[in-house]
Structure formats: structure tokens, C-alpha cells
Motif scaffolding. Structure first.
Motif, short mmCIF file in Angstrom:
data_model
loop_
_atom_site.label_atom_id
_atom_site.label_comp_id
_atom_site.label_asym_id
_atom_site.label_seq_id
_atom_site.Cartn_x
_atom_site.Cartn_y
_atom_site.Cartn_z
N SER A 1 59.51 24.52 27.33
CA SER A 1 60.86 24.73 27.65
C SER A 1 60.81 24.67 28.94
O SER A 1 59.99 24.31 29.45
N TRP B 1 57.33 25.65 19.52
CA TRP B 1 56.54 26.41 19.50
C TRP B 1 55.94 26.88 18.35
O TRP B 1 56.20 26.77 17.25
N CYS C 1 55.21 35.56 27.03
CA CYS C 1 54.96 34.28 27.55
C CYS C 1 56.01 34.49 28.51
O CYS C 1 54.74 33.92 30.11
N ILE D 1 56.43 35.09 22.30
CA ILE D 1 57.30 33.81 23.47
C ILE D 1 57.34 35.40 24.03
O ILE D 1 57.18 34.79 25.84
N LEU E 1 63.83 26.74 24.49
CA LEU E 1 62.22 26.45 23.14
C LEU E 1 61.96 25.51 22.78
O LEU E 1 63.28 25.30 21.84
N GLN F 1 49.54 30.06 20.73
CA GLN F 1 50.25 30.56 20.95
C GLN F 1 50.90 28.94 21.77
O GLN F 1 50.36 29.59 22.70
N ASP F 2 51.54 28.28 21.53
CA ASP F 2 51.99 26.86 21.85
C ASP F 2 53.04 26.72 22.07
O ASP F 2 53.83 26.16 20.81
N GLY F 3 54.48 26.12 22.64
CA GLY F 3 55.29 25.37 22.93
C GLY F 3 55.41 24.69 24.34
O GLY F 3 55.41 24.57 25.05
#
Length: 165
Positions: A140, A89, A66, A63, A86, A136-138
Motif C-alpha cells: 500500500s 494482497w 493492519c 486488512i 492496496l 496476510q501480505d500486501g
């Protein structure tokens, strides 16, 4: 790249960062900063007995990477007001020392604010490894200035720094 303001974004727009190779120092520094010395991150012999057979990098370091890559894009340099949070995630693939990752940022939504000075921007982050896999994927959201809001802010700043004669 120069800063983008609320009106410069469109849903579906995608920005891609350059790559960055994860190092032993990254893992160690993050362990020191976070205080997370879990053996899966810190103990080579322990990690050899796991399904990955090596230490994995902290998910939360992904994170942080990112957000650093987001800064490198430069699109929010002068326009961002605040990250709003966030959510959703997901840690989909482990990140290992030696992996090279990059950020793919997608604009998902634009909501102008009531004042006309700013608005909310929906964003989706994908941290992608050297194999093209999403690690990873999320999401925000962020509060961003409009062009008018930036102009007003610049005028207010210039006015407050003016010295009386």
C-alpha cells in the motif's frame, strides 16, 4: 512514537506493532458491518465440515486490522495525506478466532514529489500470527508530508485561525 515525515523514512526500515487477539466479537461485528454472513464465518456446524474445522475470520478484516495497527504505531499520525491504494494482497493463512496477530510494516520505496511538500512512500504489510507465520501480505503506497510541507501546513493553519483585531 511521534510522526515521521518523508525524509525520516528509508527503504528497508521495519516497524512492528504490538499484538492483538482476534475475538468472536471481531468476527461478528465485521459480519454485521460488511453484510458478509458466509457460513464459513457465521455457521459453526458448517465450518466443522471444512478443512479448517472451525470458522475463519474474514480476509478483509485482516486488512482492516493492519490499518488499525498501523495507526497504533503513530508514525503517520500527523504526516499522512492519503492512502493511494492496496495491491498484491495475499491471504496466505487463515485467521481464526483466538489467533494473536501483529503487523510488520516495511518501507519499500520513497519518491519525493515535485512540489517538495510531499512524496510517495511504498509500504509492505505483513500480518503475522502467534506462530510467526505470515497470514496476510500486501502493499500500500501512501502520500506523506515532508518536514517543509508540514511547516507550510502549520503556518497556513495558524494564519487561517488568526482573528482580526
Amino acid at each position: 512514537m511521534s510522526s515521521y515525515y518523508l525524509e525520516d523514512f528509508q527503504p528497508g526500515q521495519i516497524f512492528v506493532s504490538s499484538g492483538r487477539t482476534i475475538t468472536e466479537a471481531d468476527l461478528t461485528f465485521f459480519s454485521m458491518i460488511s453484510g458478509d454472513w458466509n457460513p464459513i464465518h457465521a455457521d459453526v456446524e458448517f465450518a466443522r465440515q471444512t478443512r479448517y474445522q472451525q470458522r475463519i475470520v474474514h480476509g478483509t478484516l485482516g486488512i482492516a486490522i493492519c490499518t488499525g495497527m498501523l495507526h497504533q504505531l503513530g508514525i503517520f499520525e500527523k504526516s499522512v495525506i492519503a492512502m493511494l491504494g492496496l495491491r498484491n494482497w495475499n491471504f496466505l493463512k487463515p485467521i481464526m478466532i483466538g489467533d494473536t496477530v501483529h503487523l510488520e510494516l516495511e518501507i519499500t520505496a520513497i519518491e519525493p514529489g515535485k512540489s517538495g511538500r510531499s512524496g510517495k512512500l511504498g509500504r509492505r504489510f505483513r500480518l503475522i500470527n502467534q506462530h510467526g507465520e505470515v497470514a496476510q501480505d500486501g502493499e500500500s503506497d501512501v502520500l506523506v508530508l515532508t518536514h517543509e510541507g508540514a511547516r507550510q501546513q502549520a503556518e497556513a493553519s495558524a494564519g487561517s485561525s488568526a482573528k482580526p483585531s
